[in-house]
Scaffold this motif. Sequence first.
Motif, short mmCIF file in Angstrom:
data_model
loop_
_atom_site.label_atom_id
_atom_site.label_comp_id
_atom_site.label_asym_id
_atom_site.label_seq_id
_atom_site.Cartn_x
_atom_site.Cartn_y
_atom_site.Cartn_z
N ILE A 77 4.26 14.99 -35.48
CA ILE A 77 3.33 16.04 -35.92
C ILE A 77 1.90 15.66 -35.58
CG2 ILE A 77 2.34 17.16 -37.97
CD1 ILE A 77 5.13 16.98 -39.23
N GLU A 78 1.55 14.41 -35.83
CA GLU A 78 0.19 13.96 -35.56
C GLU A 78 -0.12 13.97 -34.06
OE1 GLU A 78 -1.64 13.98 -38.01
OE2 GLU A 78 0.08 14.13 -39.34
N LEU A 79 0.87 13.63 -33.24
CA LEU A 79 0.66 13.70 -31.80
C LEU A 79 0.34 15.12 -31.37
CD1 LEU A 79 3.33 11.24 -30.36
CD2 LEU A 79 0.85 11.12 -30.02
N ARG A 80 1.05 16.07 -31.92
CA ARG A 80 0.76 17.47 -31.59
C ARG A 80 -0.63 17.87 -32.05
NH1 ARG A 80 6.35 18.09 -32.92
NH2 ARG A 80 5.88 18.72 -35.07
N GLU A 81 -1.04 17.35 -33.22
CA GLU A 81 -2.39 17.64 -33.71
C GLU A 81 -3.45 17.00 -32.82
OE1 GLU A 81 -2.20 16.29 -37.72
OE2 GLU A 81 -1.27 18.15 -38.46
N PHE A 82 -3.18 15.77 -32.36
CA PHE A 82 -4.10 15.13 -31.41
C PHE A 82 -4.25 15.98 -30.15
CE2 PHE A 82 -3.42 10.68 -33.25
CZ PHE A 82 -4.72 10.62 -33.73
N GLU A 83 -3.13 16.46 -29.66
CA GLU A 83 -3.17 17.27 -28.44
C GLU A 83 -3.99 18.54 -28.65
OE1 GLU A 83 -0.11 19.01 -25.05
OE2 GLU A 83 0.67 18.03 -26.84
N ALA A 84 -3.83 19.15 -29.84
CA ALA A 84 -4.60 20.36 -30.15
C ALA A 84 -6.09 20.04 -30.22
CB ALA A 84 -4.13 20.96 -31.47
N LEU A 101 -5.79 9.75 -44.00
CA LEU A 101 -5.94 11.14 -44.46
C LEU A 101 -5.02 12.06 -43.66
CD1 LEU A 101 -7.75 13.37 -46.03
CD2 LEU A 101 -8.98 13.49 -43.86
N ILE A 102 -4.99 11.86 -42.34
CA ILE A 102 -4.20 12.71 -41.46
C ILE A 102 -2.70 12.56 -41.74
CG2 ILE A 102 -3.53 13.11 -39.06
CD1 ILE A 102 -6.22 14.30 -39.82
N ILE A 103 -2.25 11.31 -41.95
CA ILE A 103 -0.81 11.12 -42.20
C ILE A 103 -0.47 11.18 -43.69
CG2 ILE A 103 -0.53 9.77 -40.09
CD1 ILE A 103 -0.31 7.27 -41.83
N ARG A 104 -1.48 11.51 -44.49
CA ARG A 104 -1.29 11.77 -45.93
C ARG A 104 -0.78 10.55 -46.69
NH1 ARG A 104 1.03 15.49 -42.71
NH2 ARG A 104 -0.15 17.41 -42.44
N GLN A 105 -1.34 9.39 -46.38
CA GLN A 105 -0.99 8.16 -47.09
C GLN A 105 -2.17 7.75 -47.98
OE1 GLN A 105 0.36 5.09 -44.43
NE2 GLN A 105 2.31 6.09 -44.04
N ALA A 106 -2.15 8.24 -49.20
CA ALA A 106 -3.24 7.96 -50.14
C ALA A 106 -3.08 6.57 -50.74
CB ALA A 106 -3.24 9.01 -51.24
N TYR A 107 -4.21 5.97 -51.08
CA TYR A 107 -4.14 4.69 -51.78
C TYR A 107 -4.49 4.83 -53.26
CZ TYR A 107 -9.28 4.10 -51.89
OH TYR A 107 -10.62 4.26 -52.14
N GLN A 108 -5.02 6.01 -53.64
CA GLN A 108 -5.35 6.22 -55.05
C GLN A 108 -5.37 7.71 -55.37
OE1 GLN A 108 -8.77 3.98 -56.52
NE2 GLN A 108 -9.33 5.66 -57.88
N THR A 109 -4.75 8.05 -56.49
CA THR A 109 -4.77 9.44 -56.97
C THR A 109 -5.29 9.45 -58.41
OG1 THR A 109 -2.92 10.09 -55.56
CG2 THR A 109 -3.41 11.50 -57.43
N ASN A 110 -6.32 10.21 -58.65
CA ASN A 110 -6.94 10.28 -59.97
C ASN A 110 -6.59 11.60 -60.65
OD1 ASN A 110 -9.00 7.84 -59.93
ND2 ASN A 110 -9.14 8.85 -57.94
N GLN A 111 -6.01 11.51 -61.83
CA GLN A 111 -5.65 12.68 -62.61
C GLN A 111 -6.74 12.96 -63.65
OE1 GLN A 111 -3.20 14.57 -61.84
NE2 GLN A 111 -2.01 13.24 -60.48
N LEU A 112 -7.30 14.15 -63.59
CA LEU A 112 -8.32 14.53 -64.56
C LEU A 112 -7.72 15.19 -65.80
CD1 LEU A 112 -11.01 16.02 -62.13
CD2 LEU A 112 -10.83 13.70 -63.03
N TYR A 166 -8.91 21.33 -43.41
CA TYR A 166 -10.04 20.41 -43.27
C TYR A 166 -10.81 20.78 -42.00
CZ TYR A 166 -7.07 17.34 -46.21
OH TYR A 166 -6.28 16.81 -47.20
N VAL A 167 -12.08 21.09 -42.16
CA VAL A 167 -12.92 21.45 -41.01
C VAL A 167 -14.25 20.73 -41.15
CG1 VAL A 167 -14.05 23.34 -39.77
CG2 VAL A 167 -11.84 23.74 -40.88
N SER A 222 -9.24 19.46 -38.57
CA SER A 222 -8.39 18.28 -38.67
C SER A 222 -6.94 18.68 -38.89
CB SER A 222 -8.87 17.37 -39.80
OG SER A 222 -10.15 16.85 -39.51
N GLN A 223 -6.66 19.40 -39.97
CA GLN A 223 -5.30 19.87 -40.25
C GLN A 223 -5.29 20.64 -41.56
OE1 GLN A 223 -2.95 16.25 -40.72
NE2 GLN A 223 -3.12 16.48 -42.92
N LEU A 224 -4.09 21.11 -41.93
CA LEU A 224 -3.90 21.73 -43.23
C LEU A 224 -4.02 20.65 -44.31
CD1 LEU A 224 -3.08 24.44 -44.61
CD2 LEU A 224 -0.70 23.68 -44.43
#
Length: 459
Positions: free
Chosen positions: A114-121, A259-270, A449-450, A208-210
Motif C-alpha cells: 500500500i505504501e509503495l502505491r502511495e509513494f508512486e502517487a 505515521l504513514i504505516i500507522r505504527q504509533a508509539y503512544q496513544t493518549n485517552q482523554l 493528511y494534507v 499523505s494519505q487517509l
Amino acid sequence: MMFLLLLLVGPAHAWVSLEDWGSGSVEGSVGEFGQCVCNVFLPDTTFPADRMENMQTSSNDLSIEVKLQINKVISLKGQLSVLLSELSNLTIRLEVLESGPDKYIKLEFELLRIELREFEALVTQLKLSLNFSSPAIESLYAEIRNMSSIVDQLESYDKSNLEVIRIEFAKLQKKLEKCQDDREDVSNAQIGSCKHRGILRMGKPIISQLNANLNSGYKYGGWGKDSSPVSGSEDMYWYAGAADTLFSTVTLYSDYYKLIIRQAYQTNQLYVAYKYDWRGSGNNYIVRSNALYYQYNNPFSMAKFNLTSATVQTKVLPEATTRFSYHYSPNQNLDFAADESGLWVTYATEASNGKLVLGKIDENSLELQEVWQTSVFKQSVTNAFMVCGVLYATRSVDTMTEEIFYTYDTNTDKETYVSIQFEKFQDFYVYLDYNPADQRLYMYNNGYYVYYNVKFRDA
C-alpha cells in the motif's frame, strides 16, 4: 315472409346464414325479373388492425425490457460471486492472522505494498506540479518498481527481512522529501526567522494519505508536528480524529514513516469511563513543547494536556462565546495557533458581535498576555492561522479553491484585505495550522493528511 340470404365464403363455398351475422338489419323487395332482392345493413365489423399493431409493438418492447432485466440479474449475480469470493478471501486472511503472532508478517507486507502505491502517487503528483520530468524523479520511479519486486521476493522469507525493507523505505522517503524540498514553492526563509514580508503564495497540496483510522467518516480532526519540539521529538507527528466534533484520543508517531504505516508509539485517552473526562470539541488544536492545546468540552475553556505526564490544565476565557463558529463546521470556538513568536488563540465574544478576537497566551499560566480586536466576522471565515505575529484568515472560493483574504499584523496593529488563493484537495476541511518548525501549513481535508509548503515575500 322471411328472406334467407346465402353467401359464398371462401374457396370452399361454405354456406353462411343471415342469422350468423348477428343483429344486422335486412330489407326485402322483388326485382324486375321477379326474383327476391335483399339489402343487408351490417354493423361495423372492420378488424382493429391498428390496435393489433400497437399490441404487437408493446409486446416487443416488453420482451426487450424483460431481456434487459434478465441480463442485469445475470450481471449482478456475477458481481455477487466476485464479492463473495473477496469476502471469503478476507475471511481466510483474518483466520491466518488470528492463528499466531508470527503470521502478522503477511499484514506487514500488504501495508508495504500500500505504501509503495502511495509513494508512486506522490511522485506522480510531484511530477505534475513541476510540469516536467527529471532524472531524479525517473530514478524514484525506478526505485519504487524495484522495491515492489523486493517485497514480492522477501515475502516468502522470514520476518527479519522486514528490517531490510524498512531501511530501503527510509532511504526512499528521504529522497522523496528532498525532491519535494527542491520544488520552487518551498520556503525561502530561514526556519525561525521573520525576515520576510509575509506569505507570497502557497504550494500545491501534498496529500499523505487517509487518516490512521482508515475511515473516510472521520472528517473531523487534525494532524501535524510539534511546533516547538523538545529534544528527541523533532521528527514526531501527532494525529487526532473523530466522526464528529467531540474528540477523545491523540496518537503520537515517532516520525513520518511511522505515521504513514500507522505504527504509533503512544496513544493518549482523554476520556476513561468513571475516572475522568478531559475530552475536547472542535478541531483547532495544536501540539507545542510536548503539550496538546485544545478547546475543553465541559466547562468550555482552554486546556493544556501534558503528553508526558498525562495531566490536564484548564483556563476559562470569560469573554469567549460558543455562539460563533467557523464557516465549515460547528464547535470551532477556540482556535489555537503557534508561530515563531509563541502561542495564540482566536475566538469571538458577544461584545465584539461575533468578530474575531486574537489573544497571545502565556504557555505556563494559560493567561492572555495581550488581546487584539479585528474587524472580520468569524462566521465568514473558514479557518485562521498565525505566521510571525500576523493573523491570516481564509474563506472558500469554490469547491477546489481556498483564499487567504484577510490579515491582521499584531506588530503594527494594521489589517489588510488580500487575495492569496491556493488549491484544496477536497472541498471540506476543518483544520488549518502553520508550523514554524518546518514552515509548512497543515490541513485536515475531509479525512486526509494534507500539507503545503509556504513561499514568503522577500524582505
